[in-house]
Design a protein around this motif. Structure first.
Motif, PDB file in Angstrom:
ATOM      1  N   ALA A  92      -9.614   0.098   8.304  1.00  0.00           N
ATOM      2  CA  ALA A  92      -8.807  -0.931   8.953  1.00  0.00           C
ATOM      3  C   ALA A  92      -7.382  -0.954   8.408  1.00  0.00           C
ATOM      4  O   ALA A  92      -6.409  -1.001   9.178  1.00  0.00           O
ATOM      5  CB  ALA A  92      -9.466  -2.301   8.769  1.00  0.00           C
ATOM      6  N   THR A  93      -7.249  -0.895   7.087  1.00  0.00           N
ATOM      7  CA  THR A  93      -5.914  -0.945   6.492  1.00  0.00           C
ATOM      8  C   THR A  93      -5.110   0.302   6.831  1.00  0.00           C
ATOM      9  O   THR A  93      -3.899   0.228   7.076  1.00  0.00           O
ATOM     10  CB  THR A  93      -6.031  -1.094   4.969  1.00  0.00           C
ATOM     11  N   GLY A  94      -5.769   1.463   6.844  1.00  0.00           N
ATOM     12  CA  GLY A  94      -5.061   2.698   7.196  1.00  0.00           C
ATOM     13  C   GLY A  94      -4.498   2.651   8.603  1.00  0.00           C
ATOM     14  O   GLY A  94      -3.348   3.058   8.839  1.00  0.00           O
ATOM     15  N   ARG A 137       4.216   1.712  10.058  1.00  0.00           N
ATOM     16  CA  ARG A 137       5.244   2.746   9.923  1.00  0.00           C
ATOM     17  C   ARG A 137       6.045   2.929  11.199  1.00  0.00           C
ATOM     18  O   ARG A 137       7.176   3.433  11.153  1.00  0.00           O
ATOM     19  CB  ARG A 137       4.583   4.076   9.545  1.00  0.00           C
ATOM     20  N   ALA A 138       5.458   2.545  12.348  1.00  0.00           N
ATOM     21  CA  ALA A 138       6.173   2.682  13.615  1.00  0.00           C
ATOM     22  C   ALA A 138       7.095   1.511  13.903  1.00  0.00           C
ATOM     23  O   ALA A 138       7.893   1.565  14.843  1.00  0.00           O
ATOM     24  CB  ALA A 138       5.179   2.837  14.766  1.00  0.00           C
ATOM     25  N   THR A 148       0.655  -6.846   6.878  1.00  0.00           N
ATOM     26  CA  THR A 148      -0.131  -5.696   7.341  1.00  0.00           C
ATOM     27  C   THR A 148      -1.309  -5.433   6.419  1.00  0.00           C
ATOM     28  O   THR A 148      -2.442  -5.211   6.870  1.00  0.00           O
ATOM     29  CB  THR A 148       0.765  -4.453   7.414  1.00  0.00           C
ATOM     30  N   LEU A 149      -1.060  -5.461   5.112  1.00  0.00           N
ATOM     31  CA  LEU A 149      -2.126  -5.186   4.148  1.00  0.00           C
ATOM     32  C   LEU A 149      -3.217  -6.248   4.202  1.00  0.00           C
ATOM     33  O   LEU A 149      -4.417  -5.935   4.210  1.00  0.00           O
ATOM     34  CB  LEU A 149      -1.529  -5.104   2.743  1.00  0.00           C
ATOM     35  N   THR A 200     -14.078   1.153  18.523  1.00  0.00           N
ATOM     36  CA  THR A 200     -13.659   0.327  19.659  1.00  0.00           C
ATOM     37  C   THR A 200     -12.672  -0.752  19.224  1.00  0.00           C
ATOM     38  O   THR A 200     -11.637  -0.971  19.873  1.00  0.00           O
ATOM     39  CB  THR A 200     -14.881  -0.321  20.332  1.00  0.00           C
ATOM     40  N   SER A 201     -12.983  -1.439  18.121  1.00  0.00           N
ATOM     41  CA  SER A 201     -12.070  -2.477  17.631  1.00  0.00           C
ATOM     42  C   SER A 201     -10.730  -1.882  17.215  1.00  0.00           C
ATOM     43  O   SER A 201      -9.671  -2.471  17.481  1.00  0.00           O
ATOM     44  CB  SER A 201     -12.710  -3.213  16.456  1.00  0.00           C
ATOM     45  N   ALA A 202     -10.758  -0.714  16.577  1.00  0.00           N
ATOM     46  CA  ALA A 202      -9.499  -0.076  16.177  1.00  0.00           C
ATOM     47  C   ALA A 202      -8.671   0.311  17.398  1.00  0.00           C
ATOM     48  O   ALA A 202      -7.449   0.110  17.419  1.00  0.00           O
ATOM     49  CB  ALA A 202      -9.782   1.157  15.323  1.00  0.00           C
TER      50      ALA A 202
END
Length: 339
Positions: free
Chosen positions: A54-56, A63-64, A92-93, A156-158
């Motif tokens: 999730a964090t990655g 970064r975008a 974000t973290l 799916t969630s990602a």
């Protein structure tokens, strides 16, 4: 903060010490401690993996983002201030950590399923459809289905969260009926969509065994005739969709990825819902053979011996019938109990 860590850590250490001391007082207590250790290690691994996933993904989206501007009002003036990058990174973290913890809900007992699947029982009895030992349905298939279901939920969630974030920052949009995405967003979404397609193909590969095991309801002839042959077709479409998603990330071909995903969703819906429903409504299949198989497996599961349907042996008296049934014949003493 330090006081909270000390209090929580001290309570955990006290409970752990008490548990180990209690386990040392009886035979077999070491096995209990090893099981608790295995459970905690596996749960820790799952939590770390989920948080990393999730964090990655959130960090790649971060970064975008060039900058985020928030409007403020000072009296009659409206000014726009940029959100500091440290604040945005912290948000974000923290979002990734919370999302990873939510993904691990219901995974505390995974160690039991994994341990059982690592050494499945062998009953020496195979099903008449897929020719698998019954131990596969008891130990291995539930563990594989659990992993596949969570892989599908995680991907799916990602895909949903990352896609919505890219839409919010303008990196993903529809213009004149055509999908447009930046190189960064396209590469990221392509990998996630490929993982999602692989998870769906994995589910299609497990579907025949799940149907036979009754994971999707009572087994009938329609499910065997329709869902089992569709396994290879849906799996092939899922793998092709994963390849098409990766090609979209490499070369901007939006029609390819949209068409492949439409084909995968249509194949899954048709094979698992539409076609079986139509077949069930249009025919009345003879389920006698299936019912006989189910009854035989149920008798085996409950340890019931086959019942002789013949007439019982004639016995000369009631006392002989009682002794033949191993029931003790009591005596009446004539004494009355207390009133």
């Amino acid at each position: 903060m330090l006081l909270v860590v000390v209090l929580v850590g001290g309570r955990w250490a006290a409970l752990e010490t008490a548990e180990r001391a209690w386990a040392a007082t009886f035979t077999g207590g070491a096995v209990l401690i090893e099981a608790r250790t295995l459970a905690r290690l596996m749960h820790l691994f799952v939590v770390l993996f989920a948080i990393t996933w999730a964090t990655g993904n959130m960090f790649i989206v971060y970064r975008a983002i060039g900058s985020v501007q928030m409007p403020r009002r000072l009296g009659d003036l409206e000014i726009v201030e940029a959100v500091p990058q440290p604040v945005l990174f912290t948000l974000t973290l923290s979002t990734g950590i919370v999302g990873g913890l939510l993904l691990t809900l219901g995974t505390a007992d995974w160690w039991q399923r994994a341990l059982l699947a690592s050494a499945p029982p062998h009953y020496g009895v195979t099903d008449e459809i897929l020719r698998n030992d019954l131990g596969y349905y008891v130990a291995v298939l539930p563990w594989q289905s659990t992993l596949q279901a969570h892989a599908l939920a995680w991907t799916t969630s990602a895909a949903l969260v990352v896609g919505l974030l890219y839409v919010a920052i303008g990196s993903l949009r529809f213009r004149q009926g055509r999908l447009h995405a930046s190189d960064h967003a396209r590469a990221h979404l392509a990998v996630i969509l490929a993982c999602l397609a692989i998870a769906m193909a994995w589910g299609a590969a497990l579907d025949p065994a799940e149907v036979v095991a009754g994971f999707h309801g009572a087994v009938d002839q329609t499910a065997l005739d329709v869902r089992l042959p569709a396994e290879k077709f849906v799996t092939a479409v899922g793998i092709a969709t994963a390849i098409a998603s990766l090609l979209w990330g490499w070369r901007d071909r939006p029609n390819l990825v949209l068409g492949s995903w439409a084909a995968l969703l249509l194949a899954a819906a048709g094979s698992y819902a539409i076609v079986p429903g139509i077949v069930r409504a249009s025919r009345s299949a003879d389920e006698t053979v299936l019912l006989q198989r189910r009854a035989a497996l149920e008798r085996f599961a409950f340890g019931l011996a086959p019942i002789d349907p013949g007439r019982p042996t004639a016995l000369p008296s009631v006392e002989a019938a009682v002794h033949a049934g191993s029931f003790p014949l009591g005596r009446r003493t004539g004494r009355k109990g207390p009133r």
